[in-house]
Structures are given as C-alpha cells and as structure tokens.
Design a protein around this motif. Structure first.
Motif, PDB file in Angstrom:
ATOM      1  N   ASP A 186     -25.137  53.703 -69.427  1.00  0.00           N
ATOM      2  CA  ASP A 186     -24.799  53.380 -68.025  1.00  0.00           C
ATOM      3  C   ASP A 186     -25.405  52.079 -67.682  1.00  0.00           C
ATOM      4  OD1 ASP A 186     -23.841  55.955 -67.640  1.00  0.00           O
ATOM      5  OD2 ASP A 186     -25.939  56.877 -66.794  1.00  0.00           O
ATOM      6  N   ASN A 187     -26.794  51.705 -68.181  1.00  0.00           N
ATOM      7  CA  ASN A 187     -27.209  50.218 -67.812  1.00  0.00           C
ATOM      8  C   ASN A 187     -26.049  49.155 -68.424  1.00  0.00           C
ATOM      9  OD1 ASN A 187     -29.800  49.996 -66.526  1.00  0.00           O
ATOM     10  ND2 ASN A 187     -30.233  51.459 -67.843  1.00  0.00           N
ATOM     11  N   ALA A 188     -25.487  49.365 -69.548  1.00  0.00           N
ATOM     12  CA  ALA A 188     -24.678  48.384 -69.971  1.00  0.00           C
ATOM     13  C   ALA A 188     -23.203  48.326 -69.087  1.00  0.00           C
ATOM     14  CB  ALA A 188     -24.195  48.877 -71.422  1.00  0.00           C
ATOM     15  N   THR A 189     -22.714  49.376 -68.801  1.00  0.00           N
ATOM     16  CA  THR A 189     -21.480  49.543 -67.893  1.00  0.00           C
ATOM     17  C   THR A 189     -22.025  48.986 -66.592  1.00  0.00           C
ATOM     18  OG1 THR A 189     -21.005  51.293 -69.158  1.00  0.00           O
ATOM     19  CG2 THR A 189     -19.969  50.942 -66.897  1.00  0.00           C
ATOM     20  N   ALA A 190     -23.202  49.192 -66.102  1.00  0.00           N
ATOM     21  CA  ALA A 190     -23.369  48.710 -64.499  1.00  0.00           C
ATOM     22  C   ALA A 190     -23.547  47.362 -64.616  1.00  0.00           C
ATOM     23  CB  ALA A 190     -24.777  49.500 -64.071  1.00  0.00           C
ATOM     24  N   HIS A 191     -24.014  46.700 -65.848  1.00  0.00           N
ATOM     25  CA  HIS A 191     -24.257  45.357 -65.826  1.00  0.00           C
ATOM     26  C   HIS A 191     -23.049  44.608 -66.495  1.00  0.00           C
ATOM     27  CE1 HIS A 191     -28.255  46.481 -64.887  1.00  0.00           C
ATOM     28  NE2 HIS A 191     -28.604  45.249 -64.390  1.00  0.00           N
ATOM     29  N   GLN A 192     -21.959  44.991 -66.670  1.00  0.00           N
ATOM     30  CA  GLN A 192     -20.763  44.659 -66.897  1.00  0.00           C
ATOM     31  C   GLN A 192     -20.734  44.138 -68.437  1.00  0.00           C
ATOM     32  OE1 GLN A 192     -19.798  42.110 -63.500  1.00  0.00           O
ATOM     33  NE2 GLN A 192     -18.465  43.604 -62.644  1.00  0.00           N
ATOM     34  N   ALA A 193     -21.472  44.587 -69.358  1.00  0.00           N
ATOM     35  CA  ALA A 193     -21.504  44.439 -70.804  1.00  0.00           C
ATOM     36  C   ALA A 193     -20.254  44.827 -71.331  1.00  0.00           C
ATOM     37  CB  ALA A 193     -22.498  44.978 -71.518  1.00  0.00           C
ATOM     38  N   LYS A 194     -19.613  43.872 -72.065  1.00  0.00           N
ATOM     39  CA  LYS A 194     -18.247  44.130 -72.618  1.00  0.00           C
ATOM     40  C   LYS A 194     -18.417  44.876 -73.996  1.00  0.00           C
ATOM     41  CE  LYS A 194     -16.728  40.147 -71.677  1.00  0.00           C
ATOM     42  NZ  LYS A 194     -16.191  38.638 -71.201  1.00  0.00           N
ATOM     43  N   PHE A 195     -17.538  45.816 -74.288  1.00  0.00           N
ATOM     44  CA  PHE A 195     -17.531  46.437 -75.536  1.00  0.00           C
ATOM     45  C   PHE A 195     -16.220  47.398 -75.844  1.00  0.00           C
ATOM     46  CE2 PHE A 195     -19.762  49.078 -72.716  1.00  0.00           C
ATOM     47  CZ  PHE A 195     -19.544  50.512 -73.180  1.00  0.00           C
ATOM     48  N   ASP A 196     -15.815  47.702 -76.916  1.00  0.00           N
ATOM     49  CA  ASP A 196     -14.663  48.544 -77.249  1.00  0.00           C
ATOM     50  C   ASP A 196     -15.115  49.810 -77.905  1.00  0.00           C
ATOM     51  OD1 ASP A 196     -12.896  46.206 -76.559  1.00  0.00           O
ATOM     52  OD2 ASP A 196     -13.612  45.372 -78.498  1.00  0.00           O
ATOM     53  N   VAL A 197     -16.231  49.858 -78.743  1.00  0.00           N
ATOM     54  CA  VAL A 197     -16.546  50.968 -79.360  1.00  0.00           C
ATOM     55  C   VAL A 197     -18.112  51.052 -79.180  1.00  0.00           C
ATOM     56  CG1 VAL A 197     -16.572  52.072 -81.692  1.00  0.00           C
ATOM     57  CG2 VAL A 197     -14.834  50.575 -81.066  1.00  0.00           C
ATOM     58  N   ILE A 198     -18.312  52.415 -79.295  1.00  0.00           N
ATOM     59  CA  ILE A 198     -19.841  52.950 -79.203  1.00  0.00           C
ATOM     60  C   ILE A 198     -20.157  53.333 -80.726  1.00  0.00           C
ATOM     61  CG2 ILE A 198     -21.716  54.683 -78.245  1.00  0.00           C
ATOM     62  CD1 ILE A 198     -19.763  54.490 -75.606  1.00  0.00           C
ATOM     63  N   GLY A 199     -21.277  52.686 -81.044  1.00  0.00           N
ATOM     64  CA  GLY A 199     -21.713  52.949 -82.343  1.00  0.00           C
ATOM     65  C   GLY A 199     -22.777  53.611 -82.242  1.00  0.00           C
ATOM     66  N   CYS A 200     -23.415  54.338 -83.217  1.00  0.00           N
ATOM     67  CA  CYS A 200     -24.576  55.434 -83.372  1.00  0.00           C
ATOM     68  C   CYS A 200     -25.147  55.308 -84.892  1.00  0.00           C
ATOM     69  CB  CYS A 200     -24.645  56.513 -82.598  1.00  0.00           C
ATOM     70  SG  CYS A 200     -23.756  57.736 -83.606  1.00  0.00           S
ATOM     71  N   SER A 201     -26.452  55.471 -84.757  1.00  0.00           N
ATOM     72  CA  SER A 201     -27.014  56.048 -86.081  1.00  0.00           C
ATOM     73  C   SER A 201     -27.169  57.530 -86.111  1.00  0.00           C
ATOM     74  CB  SER A 201     -28.385  55.062 -86.186  1.00  0.00           C
ATOM     75  OG  SER A 201     -27.930  53.731 -86.485  1.00  0.00           O
ATOM     76  N   TYR A 202     -27.151  57.988 -87.336  1.00  0.00           N
ATOM     77  CA  TYR A 202     -27.702  59.477 -87.482  1.00  0.00           C
ATOM     78  C   TYR A 202     -28.557  59.659 -88.728  1.00  0.00           C
ATOM     79  CZ  TYR A 202     -27.448  64.514 -87.735  1.00  0.00           C
ATOM     80  OH  TYR A 202     -27.629  65.994 -87.743  1.00  0.00           O
ATOM     81  N   TYR A 203     -29.518  59.802 -88.610  1.00  0.00           N
ATOM     82  CA  TYR A 203     -30.560  59.995 -89.849  1.00  0.00           C
ATOM     83  C   TYR A 203     -31.263  61.273 -89.625  1.00  0.00           C
ATOM     84  CZ  TYR A 203     -29.588  55.408 -91.365  1.00  0.00           C
ATOM     85  OH  TYR A 203     -28.918  54.170 -91.652  1.00  0.00           O
ATOM     86  N   PRO A 204     -30.957  62.322 -90.082  1.00  0.00           N
ATOM     87  CA  PRO A 204     -31.936  63.771 -89.873  1.00  0.00           C
ATOM     88  C   PRO A 204     -33.038  63.494 -90.702  1.00  0.00           C
ATOM     89  CG  PRO A 204     -29.255  64.539 -90.573  1.00  0.00           C
ATOM     90  CD  PRO A 204     -29.647  62.504 -90.569  1.00  0.00           C
TER      91      PRO A 204
END
Length: 349
Positions: free
Chosen positions: A228-246
């Motif tokens: 939400d912050n990235a979008t509100a401050h007009q950060a540019k990106f194409d893909v959302i990446g995440c880590s997942y380590y149970p």
C-alpha cells in the motif's frame, strides 16, 4: 488489378512469418511461459572452488546444473553484491561472477532471475547495509549510485549475451534498503531509490520484469502495509515477490499451519495490485525431506490457484547448499552429495 487468391495466401503467410520471428526476438534469455520451478544456487561457484562434488541419485558425479535440470528446475536465481569480499559465506556474487553463472544457466536452457542486494554482502530483514563505496554520499548522489550500478549489471549481462527475465530491486526489504536513506520510515526516498533501479533495468531491457520482495509471504497484514505504501508513493514494479520458510515460523517445520495464509495472501496481492506474484524464496528442513517435498507441492498448488494466471512460480533458496558445506539447515541436498527426496517435488507435473 484484383489480387489473386494465391497472392493473398502468400501475403498472409509472410505476415505470419514476420510476426512469429518478432515474437521470438523478445531479447529475454530462454524466455518461456512455463510455470517457474526455480533454484537460487548462488553458492555454487564457491562450493565448486572448494572442491565440493555433486552426485545424482545413482552416485554418478555430474554438473549441479544437470542434476537440477533433470529434477525439473527451469529457472536460476542469482544474487549480486556491489563490491563483495572473498569471504566464503559473505563474499563472492560480484557482477563478474554473476555474469559467469548466468551464462552457465543460459547454456543449460534455464530462465534467469537476478537478485540485486544493493549491498556488499547479505541484505535481508535484519540488515540492509549501504555499500562501502556509497557511504557519505548525499541522497541525490545515492540515487545516481543505484541507477549506475543497476545499469552496469544489466549492461554486463547483455554484453555477455544474457538478458534476465526478472530482476529484483532489493532483497527482502520489509524495512527498506540501503539504510538509513531507504528506510520505510521515509517512503518518499525509498520509492525514489526503487524507481532508479526500475528505470535502469528498463533502460537496458524494457521487457525484463522488476520484482519487489518482502519476507513472510504468509503475513497478509505485512504485505498490505508495505505494498500500500509502495503504491501510494508511486514505486514502480511488475511482480510481487515473497519468501516462505515454515522452518522460521511458529510450529516449525509444519507448513500446514501457514500454507493457507500463504495462498490467501498471494491471491490478495494479485487482486489488490493487479500484479503477478512469485514465491522467490522457499525452503524447509533438509533432515525432513518428505515434509519439504510435501510443502513444495503445496506451495506450487497455492501459487497455481492465483486467478488469471498471475501466480507464476516458486524458487527454492540454495537447494544445492548441503549442510556439511554451508551449515545451512534448509537445503535439499544430503551430506552424501546427492539431492534429497525434496527436490523430486519439481519433477511432478
């Protein structure tokens, strides 16, 4: 003169040939629309230099790339440091080493993801240290540093004949990157730094997709707040990446306690921001290979369940990094130099 039917067919097939050739000239190395089954193997040059040998299930010594490919891996992720030392664990991953590894990945027909840390060593939620060469620079110069460095890595890759399909601008950045300037306490500056990286990637390869990466992919509140912050401050990106380590979550290593939260978060991210999503880091305990195998299949299913094909894949973080070499507990390799049962999950269609 009215054109003959033969002439019309000739023109039609010529247009098909031209458009087909144009489609193939995307410039992206080994581009594919296949689901990503990836591996970050940035330790590999160091392992090989130390004399470590890799073996397939039959005990035959082979190139690690071949073993990975035979197990269904189709994408290689490579981290890059700005001015790394020669230390076994904190060093390496220079631009030159990254280019050499990318060329090997290209030779094996792998798709390529470059992970820019914007540090001389590991960048993650606990540390986002500014490169030594950038210390003391004011913010305007720091923006130039980010652009120039990103451009130099992309240019070096392209000159070598490699254009990555994806580039991460930052690695696991829930608190920001290149601290203190790029802290999430000052999103305006962080967004400017991100955009300099984005612009430099696109200047060399407009078709390369830029990923922004946050840890704890099962934590929807964390992701909503950050993006939400990235979008509100007009950060540019194409893909959302995440880590997942149970392994690092409560109830470790039982992934069933958090896998539904991961799936729901991936769907929410794709819907809320209209972006593709990828699990760019995943792993679980090497000594519980069956559990990790099951987890990988579950993660793959959750990514594939993201509507409209926006779930594009997953990447195992250092499957080849056997514990007896790395002291890392979450590889998919045994002390016998062979892949464990876990890696077989990528072979399942």
């Amino acid at each position: 003169m009215k054109p003959s039917l033969k002439n019309l067919f000739t023109v039609f097939f010529a247009l098909l040939l031209i458009t087909g050739c144009a489609a193939k000239k995307s410039g992206i190395t080994n581009h594919s629309d296949a689901f990503v089954k990836g591996a970050d193997i940035s330790w590999l040059p160091q392992m090989e230099a130390s004399g470590y040998k890799f073996y397939n299930e039959n005990g035959v010594q082979q190139d690690c790339f071949k073993i990975l490919k035979d197990h269904g891996v189709n994408t290689i992720r490579l981290r890059a440091f700005v001015n790394p030392s020669d230390d076994k664990f904190s060093g390496h991953c220079s631009t030159e080493e990254t280019v050499a590894m990318a060329l090997r990945a290209k030779k094996w027909g792998m798709r390529i993801l470059i992970d820019l840390h914007y540090s001389d060593s590991w960048a993650d939620p606990g540390k986002q240290k500014k490169p030594k060469a950038w210390e003391g620079h004011d913010f305007q110069l720091l923006l130039t540093d980010v652009y120039d460095y990103t451009l130099s890595v992309m240019t070096a890759l392209k000159k070598a004949g490699v254009t990555p399909e994806w580039v991460q601008v930052g690695n696991e950045t829930p608190g920001g990157m290149i601290l203190p300037d790029g802290s999430t306490a000052n999103w305006d500056k962080l967004a400017q730094l991100i955009n300099k990286g984005y612009d430099a990637v696109k200047a060399v390869s407009p078709k390369t997709k830029v990923i922004l990466h946050v840890d704890q992919g099962n934590n929807n509140a964390r992701f909503r707040h950050w993006f939400d912050n990235a979008t509100a401050h007009q950060a540019k990106f194409d893909v959302i990446g995440c880590s997942y380590y149970p392994y690092w979550l409560p109830g470790s290593p039982d992934y069933t306690l958090s896998i539904n939260d991961l799936g729901n978060n991936l769907k929410d991210m794709a819907s809320r921001y209209g972006k593709e999503v990828m699990v760019v880091e995943v792993g679980n305990e090497d000594k519980k290979a069956q559990n990790t195998y099951d987890m990988l299949l579950a993660v793959e299913q959750k990514v594939k369940e993201v509507p409209n094909g926006k779930g594009i894949g997953l990447v195992y973080w250092e499957p080849e990094g056997a514990r007896n070499w790395s002291h890392y507990a979450l590889s998919a390799w045994g002390d016998d130099g062979k892949p464990t049962k876990a890696l077989e999950a990528f072979m399942v269609k």
